[in-house]
Design a protein around this motif. Structure first.
Motif, PDB file in Angstrom:
ATOM      1  N   LYS A 226       0.822  -1.220   0.000  1.00 16.63           N
ATOM      2  CA  LYS A 226       0.000   0.000   0.000  1.00 16.63           C
ATOM      3  C   LYS A 226       0.856   1.270   0.000  1.00 16.63           C
ATOM      4  CE  LYS A 226      -3.203  -2.996   0.282  1.00 16.63           C
ATOM      5  NZ  LYS A 226      -3.687  -3.464   1.557  1.00 16.63           N
TER       6      LYS A 226
ATOM      7  N   LYS B  19     -10.020  10.254  10.994  1.00 21.98           N
ATOM      8  CA  LYS B  19     -10.131   9.787   9.611  1.00 21.98           C
ATOM      9  C   LYS B  19      -8.851   9.082   9.175  1.00 21.98           C
ATOM     10  CE  LYS B  19     -10.952  11.427   4.897  1.00 21.98           C
ATOM     11  NZ  LYS B  19     -11.195  12.624   4.041  1.00 21.98           N
ATOM     12  N   ARG B  20      -7.690   9.629   9.572  1.00 15.92           N
ATOM     13  CA  ARG B  20      -6.405   9.029   9.204  1.00 15.92           C
ATOM     14  C   ARG B  20      -6.254   7.641   9.832  1.00 15.92           C
ATOM     15  NH1 ARG B  20      -1.030  12.282  10.635  1.00 15.92           N
ATOM     16  NH2 ARG B  20      -1.948  13.671   9.070  1.00 15.92           N
ATOM     17  N   GLN B  21      -6.632   7.499  11.088  1.00 15.99           N
ATOM     18  CA  GLN B  21      -6.539   6.199  11.759  1.00 15.99           C
ATOM     19  C   GLN B  21      -7.464   5.177  11.101  1.00 15.99           C
ATOM     20  OE1 GLN B  21      -7.543   7.646  15.627  1.00 15.99           O
ATOM     21  NE2 GLN B  21      -5.400   7.838  16.304  1.00 15.99           N
ATOM     22  N   ARG B  22      -8.657   5.613  10.741  1.00 13.01           N
ATOM     23  CA  ARG B  22      -9.608   4.711  10.086  1.00 13.01           C
ATOM     24  C   ARG B  22      -9.052   4.243   8.742  1.00 13.01           C
ATOM     25  NH1 ARG B  22     -14.621   3.769  11.507  1.00 13.01           N
ATOM     26  NH2 ARG B  22     -14.554   5.529  12.965  1.00 13.01           N
ATOM     27  N   GLU B  23      -8.436   5.145   8.010  1.00 17.37           N
ATOM     28  CA  GLU B  23      -7.848   4.792   6.716  1.00 17.37           C
ATOM     29  C   GLU B  23      -6.714   3.787   6.886  1.00 17.37           C
ATOM     30  OE1 GLU B  23      -6.661   8.507   5.079  1.00 17.37           O
ATOM     31  OE2 GLU B  23      -8.645   8.984   4.232  1.00 17.37           O
TER      32      GLU B  23
ATOM     33  N   TYR C 184      -6.383   1.477   9.247  1.00 21.26           N
ATOM     34  CA  TYR C 184      -6.984   0.157   9.477  1.00 21.26           C
ATOM     35  C   TYR C 184      -7.425  -0.466   8.154  1.00 21.26           C
ATOM     36  CZ  TYR C 184      -7.308   0.601  14.592  1.00 21.26           C
ATOM     37  OH  TYR C 184      -7.039   0.701  15.929  1.00 21.26           O
ATOM     38  N   GLU C 185      -8.109   0.331   7.334  1.00 24.60           N
ATOM     39  CA  GLU C 185      -8.649  -0.186   6.076  1.00 24.60           C
ATOM     40  C   GLU C 185      -7.538  -0.568   5.106  1.00 24.60           C
ATOM     41  OE1 GLU C 185     -11.168   3.019   4.948  1.00 24.60           O
ATOM     42  OE2 GLU C 185     -12.804   2.438   6.309  1.00 24.60           O
ATOM     43  N   LEU C 186      -6.450   0.224   5.059  1.00 26.05           N
ATOM     44  CA  LEU C 186      -5.331  -0.111   4.184  1.00 26.05           C
ATOM     45  C   LEU C 186      -4.632  -1.396   4.633  1.00 26.05           C
ATOM     46  CD1 LEU C 186      -3.793   3.435   3.595  1.00 26.05           C
ATOM     47  CD2 LEU C 186      -4.843   1.962   1.867  1.00 26.05           C
TER      48      LEU C 186
END
Length: 533
Positions: A481, A516-520, A522-524
């Motif tokens: 990623k 938002k950055r932390q959520r991204e 996790y998803e990555l």
């Protein structure tokens, strides 16, 4: 109600019980009622509900569910949540629970600490445990951690290797290599003086590791005496593969593992292999002599790797010694010899030999001969002595020219891969195992073994290995990623580690605010973020 897991020693099955506490008025003490609601699948660790239940009951993955919380707590949980999800995805948690039902949560907590607290010794675990949510949920004092390591059995480790090996794809090549770990301890039997890549002047032990080249995950290791060379380990590796019941094995190894005996053993056990070989070997030289001109034609040039490549189908003279029959079985096996030529490597080889010859000549002229260089002195120089002129040193130009003839060439041998570029891609991917050794020594603080007993060493090494699986997964996802362009691994883990969770009596676990950055992130990393307010 709480859930209780009990393993039946007779059949090895782990049964799940619903346990309810109540007050016995007659005996004036607390008692419990247990009802069997199902069992865990022996292979996957999945919950199988009892047939008498009207609907399946999913047991909690944590021993400390909301009903068992007796006081309000606030902990950091963002990074450990990530590790929980990875452990479930890769089957690490299920396999550890199956192999070490009494210790698995403590082992996971120690592994989490080693991953999240870069370079910190275990003596600081209590401080970390008091501020983080982790599988064990309690402190593990220094003495208790030593007991934990000593309690990890060889049988449990082997079962874990077997389970993890089955989760790896059977179509990928497995990279095999060894590294050295130094120690000052005089109590460890396998710590010996030997030659290592770092030139440490202290005793050491060797560590052999198997990695899946596509999954980029380790799944097997073995410790070896420090004075054992790489070439001596292959037959033991083959025996271990058979014992662990691994199927359709494909190995990729560097030329340090090459010998005729090892190639014969690989053929004997019907294993696929790709291995580096020395260009100076007679059969390689024979094929190279006929291929030199053809090899350096433009049609054999590969722009992706900036080199020339071709393959030759050869016949391997197979021999098998059969002590039980007192004879030697001989035959022929097909193999593919891959030959390569690289201009940059040619220049590097020439410069390397020039520097070596200069060093050897200086040593001869000064009279300070290095015993390790005696063969090189004899190969490249003729030394004579006269009463007037003293020592006269003349280079052996024929030997130098013979060495120069092979500048820029290298070779590999396989019994499966026919295409030289495909073989090169597989072989170069082996570098991931070298990087894994770096993680084990540097990030996991295992460059020096700080243990004093064999059992503690074996146990600590296993927990370090479990931590290495998590690190390897995170590193693979970060590379794919392109997260290393923005984060170091420690930086990414720290970004998630600040997320808090709240536990209150009678309430479900709740996570705090997630950016938002932390959520991204996790998803990555292919993990569903925890739900927050």
């Amino acid at each position: 109600m709480a859930l209780v897991y009990l393993k039946n020693k007779t059949n090895g099955i782990t049964y799940v019980y619903e346990s309810e506490n109540y007050w016995d008025k007659d005996k004036q003490q607390s008692r419990s009622r247990r009802t069997c609601i199902g069992k865990l699948d022996p292979q996957t660790g999945a919950f199988i509900p009892s047939k008498r239940l009207n609907k399946p009951i999913k047991p909690s993955s944590s021993k400390a569910d909301s009903t068992s919380v007796t006081e309000s707590k606030r902990h950091y949980a963002g990074a450990t949540f990530l590790l929980d999800a990875i452990g479930n995805k890769l089957g690490i948690t299920a396999d550890l629970k199956k192999c070490f039902p009494e210790q698995y949560d403590q082992m996971l907590s120690v592994a989490y600490y080693l991953i999240l607290e870069d370079h910190n010794p275990l003596i600081r675990f209590p401080k970390w445990a008091s501020t983080h949510k982790h599988p064990y949920g309690k402190d593990i004092p220094s003495q208790r951690s030593s007991e934990l390591f000593a309690s990890i059995t060889e049988e449990g480790r082997e079962r874990f290797f077997r389970l993890q090996g089955r989760r790896r794809t059977e179509t990928e090549y497995w990279a095999y290599d060894t590294t050295t770990i130094s120690s000052y301890s005089e109590c460890l039997n396998q710590v010996k003086y030997g030659v290592n890549k770092e030139h440490d002047p202290i005793p050491q032990m060797n560590l052999a590791l198997l990695f899946g080249e596509q999954s980029n995950l380790p799944f097997y290791y073995r410790k070896l005496p420090g004075n054992i060379s790489d070439v001596q380990t292959v037959k033991s590796l083959i025996a271990d593969m058979e014992f662990l019941d691994y199927k359709k094995i494909k190995l990729v190894m560097d030329r340090g593992f090459y010998s005729e005996a090892n190639i014969n053993a690989l053929f004997q056990h019907h294993l696929k292999f790709l291995i580096g070989v020395k260009v100076s070997l007679k059969y390689v030289q024979s094929e190279l002599e006929t291929a030199r001109t053809q090899l350096q034609k433009w049609e054999n040039f590969n722009s992706d790797y900036d080199l020339f490549a071709c393959s030759r189908t050869i016949t391997w003279k197979y021999t098998q010694h059969r002590p039980y029959k007192g004879d030697v079985l001989e035959g022929e096996r097909r193999a593919y010899l891959h030959l390569y030529f690289n201009k940059e490597k040619e220049a590097e080889d020439a410069m390397k030999l020039s520097r070596l010859l200069t060093r050897l000549k200086q040593e001869l002229e000064s009279g300070k001969r290095d015993p390790a260089h005696e063969k090189a002195y004899a190969k490249y120089f003729e030394v004579t002595s006269t009463p007037k002129r003293g020592a006269v040193i003349r280079p052996k130009q024929e030997a130098i020219d013979a060495a120069a003839k092979n500048y820029g060439y290298f070779a590999m041998l396989s019994n499966e891969i026919k295409d030289p570029i495909e073989a090169l891609a597989v072989y170069r991917n082996k570098d991931l195992i070298e990087k894994a050794f770096g993680n084990l020594k540097e990030r996991l603080n295992f460059r020096r073994m700080e243990v004093s007993s064999e059992r503690s060493l074996d146990g600590k090494l296993f927990v370090e290995f479990v931590a290495l699986i998590y690190l390897s997964y995170i590193k693979k996802e970060m590379q794919e990623k392109k997260l290393f362009q923005r984060y170091t691994m420690q930086g990414l883990l720290d970004e998630l580690d600040v997320i808090e969770c709240y536990e209150r009596p009678g309430h479900d676990l709740r996570f705090g605010e997630i950016t938002k950055r932390q959520r991204e992130l996790y998803e990555l990393l292919e993990v569903a973020p925890p739900s927050s307010l």
